[in-house]
Design a protein around this motif. Structure first.
Motif, PDB file in Angstrom:
ATOM      1  N   THR A  44       0.776  -0.918  -0.082  1.00 39.64           N
ATOM      2  CA  THR A  44       0.380   0.284   0.095  1.00 39.64           C
ATOM      3  C   THR A  44       0.785   0.960  -0.044  1.00 39.64           C
ATOM      4  O   THR A  44       0.673   2.199  -0.104  1.00 39.64           O
ATOM      5  CB  THR A  44      -1.261   0.082   1.305  1.00 39.64           C
ATOM      6  OG1 THR A  44      -0.251   0.054   1.963  1.00 39.64           O
ATOM      7  CG2 THR A  44      -1.757  -1.021   1.004  1.00 39.64           C
ATOM      8  N   LYS A  45       2.052   0.940  -0.503  1.00 39.03           N
ATOM      9  CA  LYS A  45       2.981   2.482  -0.542  1.00 39.03           C
ATOM     10  C   LYS A  45       2.590   3.518  -1.137  1.00 39.03           C
ATOM     11  O   LYS A  45       1.795   3.452  -2.315  1.00 39.03           O
ATOM     12  CB  LYS A  45       4.362   1.633  -0.598  1.00 39.03           C
ATOM     13  CG  LYS A  45       4.717   1.405  -2.556  1.00 39.03           C
ATOM     14  CD  LYS A  45       5.822   0.755  -2.605  1.00 39.03           C
ATOM     15  CE  LYS A  45       6.384   0.451  -3.805  1.00 39.03           C
ATOM     16  NZ  LYS A  45       7.088  -0.325  -3.617  1.00 39.03           N
ATOM     17  N   ARG A  46       2.611   4.691  -0.895  1.00 40.28           N
ATOM     18  CA  ARG A  46       2.024   5.785  -1.207  1.00 40.28           C
ATOM     19  C   ARG A  46       0.514   6.222  -1.753  1.00 40.28           C
ATOM     20  O   ARG A  46      -0.129   6.699  -1.944  1.00 40.28           O
ATOM     21  CB  ARG A  46       2.661   5.829  -3.057  1.00 40.28           C
ATOM     22  CG  ARG A  46       4.301   6.559  -2.564  1.00 40.28           C
ATOM     23  CD  ARG A  46       4.427   6.556  -3.937  1.00 40.28           C
ATOM     24  NE  ARG A  46       6.312   5.903  -4.248  1.00 40.28           N
ATOM     25  CZ  ARG A  46       7.274   5.986  -5.319  1.00 40.28           C
ATOM     26  NH1 ARG A  46       6.139   5.779  -5.919  1.00 40.28           N
ATOM     27  NH2 ARG A  46       7.744   4.617  -5.218  1.00 40.28           N
ATOM     28  N   MET A 207       5.646 -10.076  -7.772  1.00 44.34           N
ATOM     29  CA  MET A 207       5.193  -8.844  -7.199  1.00 44.34           C
ATOM     30  C   MET A 207       3.686  -8.861  -8.139  1.00 44.34           C
ATOM     31  O   MET A 207       3.989  -9.669  -8.957  1.00 44.34           O
ATOM     32  CB  MET A 207       5.834  -7.395  -7.961  1.00 44.34           C
ATOM     33  CG  MET A 207       7.592  -7.976  -6.816  1.00 44.34           C
ATOM     34  SD  MET A 207       8.636  -6.984  -6.376  1.00 44.34           S
ATOM     35  CE  MET A 207       8.418  -5.707  -8.183  1.00 44.34           C
ATOM     36  N   SER A 208       3.609  -7.001  -8.670  1.00 48.95           N
ATOM     37  CA  SER A 208       1.982  -7.577 -10.058  1.00 48.95           C
ATOM     38  C   SER A 208       2.848  -8.401 -11.218  1.00 48.95           C
ATOM     39  O   SER A 208       1.492  -8.644 -11.372  1.00 48.95           O
ATOM     40  CB  SER A 208       2.017  -6.030 -10.331  1.00 48.95           C
ATOM     41  OG  SER A 208       1.217  -5.606  -8.740  1.00 48.95           O
ATOM     42  N   ASP A 209       3.857  -7.667 -11.716  1.00 48.70           N
ATOM     43  CA  ASP A 209       4.387  -8.407 -12.859  1.00 48.70           C
ATOM     44  C   ASP A 209       4.420  -9.775 -13.417  1.00 48.70           C
ATOM     45  O   ASP A 209       4.488 -10.288 -14.114  1.00 48.70           O
ATOM     46  CB  ASP A 209       4.935  -7.484 -14.097  1.00 48.70           C
ATOM     47  CG  ASP A 209       4.501  -5.952 -13.967  1.00 48.70           C
ATOM     48  OD1 ASP A 209       3.422  -5.956 -14.347  1.00 48.70           O
ATOM     49  OD2 ASP A 209       5.232  -5.292 -14.493  1.00 48.70           O
ATOM     50  N   GLY A 225       1.031  -4.947  -5.451  1.00 51.24           N
ATOM     51  CA  GLY A 225       1.170  -3.651  -5.491  1.00 51.24           C
ATOM     52  C   GLY A 225       0.186  -3.113  -6.468  1.00 51.24           C
ATOM     53  O   GLY A 225      -1.493  -2.925  -6.682  1.00 51.24           O
ATOM     54  N   ARG A 226       0.603  -2.193  -7.074  1.00 49.69           N
ATOM     55  CA  ARG A 226       0.100  -2.000  -8.615  1.00 49.69           C
ATOM     56  C   ARG A 226      -0.853  -2.810  -9.393  1.00 49.69           C
ATOM     57  O   ARG A 226      -2.636  -1.796  -9.728  1.00 49.69           O
ATOM     58  CB  ARG A 226       1.172  -1.717  -9.450  1.00 49.69           C
ATOM     59  CG  ARG A 226       1.965  -0.644  -9.393  1.00 49.69           C
ATOM     60  CD  ARG A 226       2.896  -0.088 -10.744  1.00 49.69           C
ATOM     61  NE  ARG A 226       4.028  -1.416 -10.257  1.00 49.69           N
ATOM     62  CZ  ARG A 226       3.882  -2.593 -12.004  1.00 49.69           C
ATOM     63  NH1 ARG A 226       3.742  -1.972 -12.957  1.00 49.69           N
ATOM     64  NH2 ARG A 226       4.730  -3.791 -11.467  1.00 49.69           N
ATOM     65  N   ALA A 227      -0.917  -3.893  -9.256  1.00 56.44           N
ATOM     66  CA  ALA A 227      -1.957  -5.060  -9.988  1.00 56.44           C
ATOM     67  C   ALA A 227      -3.593  -5.159  -8.669  1.00 56.44           C
ATOM     68  O   ALA A 227      -4.522  -5.013  -9.717  1.00 56.44           O
ATOM     69  CB  ALA A 227      -1.448  -5.694  -9.327  1.00 56.44           C
TER      70      ALA A 227
HETATM   71  C1  LIG Z   1       6.817  -1.437  -4.115  1.00 56.20           C
HETATM   72  C2  LIG Z   1       7.685  -2.925  -4.079  1.00 56.20           C
HETATM   73  C3  LIG Z   1       6.671  -4.349  -4.024  1.00 56.20           C
HETATM   74  C4  LIG Z   1       5.238  -4.355  -5.246  1.00 56.20           C
HETATM   75  O1  LIG Z   1       5.170  -3.774  -6.313  1.00 56.20           O
HETATM   76  P1  LIG Z   1       4.412  -3.996  -7.463  1.00 56.20           P
HETATM   77  O2  LIG Z   1       4.524  -4.125  -9.167  1.00 56.20           O
HETATM   78  O3  LIG Z   1       3.457  -2.879  -7.497  1.00 56.20           O
HETATM   79  O4  LIG Z   1       3.417  -5.036  -7.728  1.00 56.20           O
HETATM   80  C5  LIG Z   1       7.446  -5.673  -3.898  1.00 56.20           C
HETATM   81  N1  LIG Z   1       8.037  -4.981  -3.547  1.00 56.20           N
HETATM   82  C6  LIG Z   1       9.076  -4.837  -2.960  1.00 56.20           C
HETATM   83  C7  LIG Z   1       9.673  -4.398  -2.295  1.00 56.20           C
HETATM   84  C8  LIG Z   1       8.276  -2.981  -3.166  1.00 56.20           C
HETATM   85  O5  LIG Z   1       9.089  -2.084  -3.387  1.00 56.20           O
END
Ligand SMILES: *Cc1c(COP(=O)(O)O)cnc(C)c1O
Length: 236
Positions: A44-46, A207-209, A225-227
């Motif tokens: 949830t950063k930002r 992560m998302s991708d 995050g983004r997804a």
């Molecule tokens: C921001 C972050 C994520 C999430 O990344 P997304 O591409 O938004 O899914 C995962 N791991 C770390 C360490 C991050 O800083």
């Protein structure tokens, strides 16, 4: 009938959570794994505390933040705080370690002895249980943090002997490289770690991708995050 902006955001988050859930289920099925082995940490950063509350309302139970300053300030305003497990996923400066142990349940980015000692002192004071993952650097450059695979055993022993709970390993796939190859390497590092520390079975990857490749290579924790939240607002 008018739709409140909050309602619109809630629907948007629900739709994206459902889409990510479908991706995880199909990746797990393809890998012959059970969905229940995999935990989603929603990064949830930002994004504001109000989004964190909407996510909690939609059933999310683990969130991730990547800076101490933002996390400490935001969590005060999260009404659903008591329902949530907080994961710290960013590079961590030694002088912020004690602060992080006051609210984080898991620190994914333990990559050097000095940081283990600082977190250990923080836990001594905060009296909270904090799980630590050893972050593994898989691209040979130091920029994005992480210990080299060779450094992992010694660092893991140090964590295991501290007041922290050794949970396992974490990595970020190198930019521009094949995530499948990176996560295969991480799985090997995890296997070696578990030979010495059988309980340290977490693999935080994906992560998302690249969450499908992470699930295919044994990830137990995905950091998404983004997804789920959409594209991130730039730093305020
Ligand atoms: C921001 C972050 C994520 C999430 O990344 P997304 O591409 O938004 O899914 C995962 N791991 C770390 C360490 C991050 O800083």
């Amino acid at each position: 009938m008018s739709v409140s902006p909050e309602g619109g955001r809630r629907d948007e988050l629900r739709t994206r959570l459902d889409a990510v859930e479908a991706r995880i289920r199909s990746a797990a099925a393809a890998a012959g794994r059970s969905r229940s082995e995999i935990t989603v940490v929603v990064v949830t950063k930002r994004f504001p505390a109000s989004d964190v509350d909407l996510l909690a309302d939609l059933g999310v139970r683990a969130i991730g933040e990547n800076t101490d300053q933002e996390a400490a300030a935001k969590l005060v305003h999260v009404r659903s705080r008591g329902l949530l497990e907080v994961h710290f996923v960013g590079q961590l400066q030694t002088n912020k370690a004690a602060s992080v142990t006051r609210y984080a349940d898991v620190v994914h980015s333990v990559d050097r002895a000095r940081l283990v000692r600082a977190l250990d002192r923080g836990v001594e004071r905060s009296g909270r249980e904090v799980t630590a993952l050893v972050q593994v650097n898989l691209d040979g450059t130091r920029g994005r943090g992480g210990a080299s695979p060779e450094e992992v055993p010694e660092l893991a022993d140090m964590v295991a002997q501290s007041r922290l709970v050794l949970g396992g390993v974490m990595a970020v796939a190198p930019l521009g490289a094949d995530p499948g190859a990176a996560f295969t390497r991480l799985q090997e590092v995890s296997r070696e770690l578990r030979a010495a520390h059988p309980g340290a079975a977490w693999i935080s990857a994906g992560m998302s991708d690249d969450l499908e490749q992470a699930v295919a290579h044994g990830a137990t924790h995905l950091r998404v995050g983004r997804a789920i939240l959409g594209s991130r607002p730039s730093h305020r």
